[in-house]
Motif scaffolding. Sequence first.
Motif: not given
Length: 260
Positions: A72-73, A193-194, A219-224
């Motif tokens: 993730g990082k 990142t968790a 590692g998953t990408r999300v949109q806020i």
Amino acid sequence: MRKLIFLLTAICLCSVIPIKASDILHQADSAYTADNFQEAAAAYQHVIKEEGTSAEILYNLGNCYYRMGELGKAILSYERALRLDPTFDDARNNLEFVNSKIADRAGERGTFMGNALDSVANSAKSNTWSWLAFAFFVITLTGVVAYIFSSQVAVRKTGFFGGIVAFIACLCFIFLAFRSASIAMADDVAIVTAPSTILSTSPREPKDRDQEAMLLHEGTRVQILDSVRSTSDSISTLWYDVQVDNAHRAWINAAAVEKI
């Protein structure tokens, strides 16, 4: 006695005079070469905190995180490097490679046209698009001057039609410059990142299966899309309303993600 005074003076000076960023970078590179990735990552983070960042430093930091198993990082660092330099092919290749290693496979995101425009805008820096826009604006003016002042029909036609084409190209490059800058400065995209986190149907910890929306891994990408601060047992927690893909939307604990 003089040697003792000299030694004490040297120690005091070393404690007062900061170590140069170049020296710390050299130490970080040496630590990475020696497979001491944790020490190298700490050194790169120190340089970023004290001296500022660059695409190269973030790329090296991402490599450290990948070798440490923190996918993730690593993805977050590569994404940040590409924000600074979207033409950084090594960072893009490593990002694609690490993305292939993560557990989650998100569905389709956005629209075909929007994704295509973002892909074109990300093929160069916003400054590059700006200079291209300026160059074609100059060509447009040249065409106008040729059309107005030239006495030759061929030159006037070339100036007229060439000026129109150059003006359209100028507008396109201006659009790409603004879109590239908008992508680089966006603060609504984050990376999990968790190691893993359970998303909720409401901005609070799910109490049963019915309140659990989905499980995401690092590692998953999300949109806020939105944010809410929830208080439970006198503990205030920030929650993000996120969209994982076009079909999945839920609430995630802000501590489980980091904004790009």
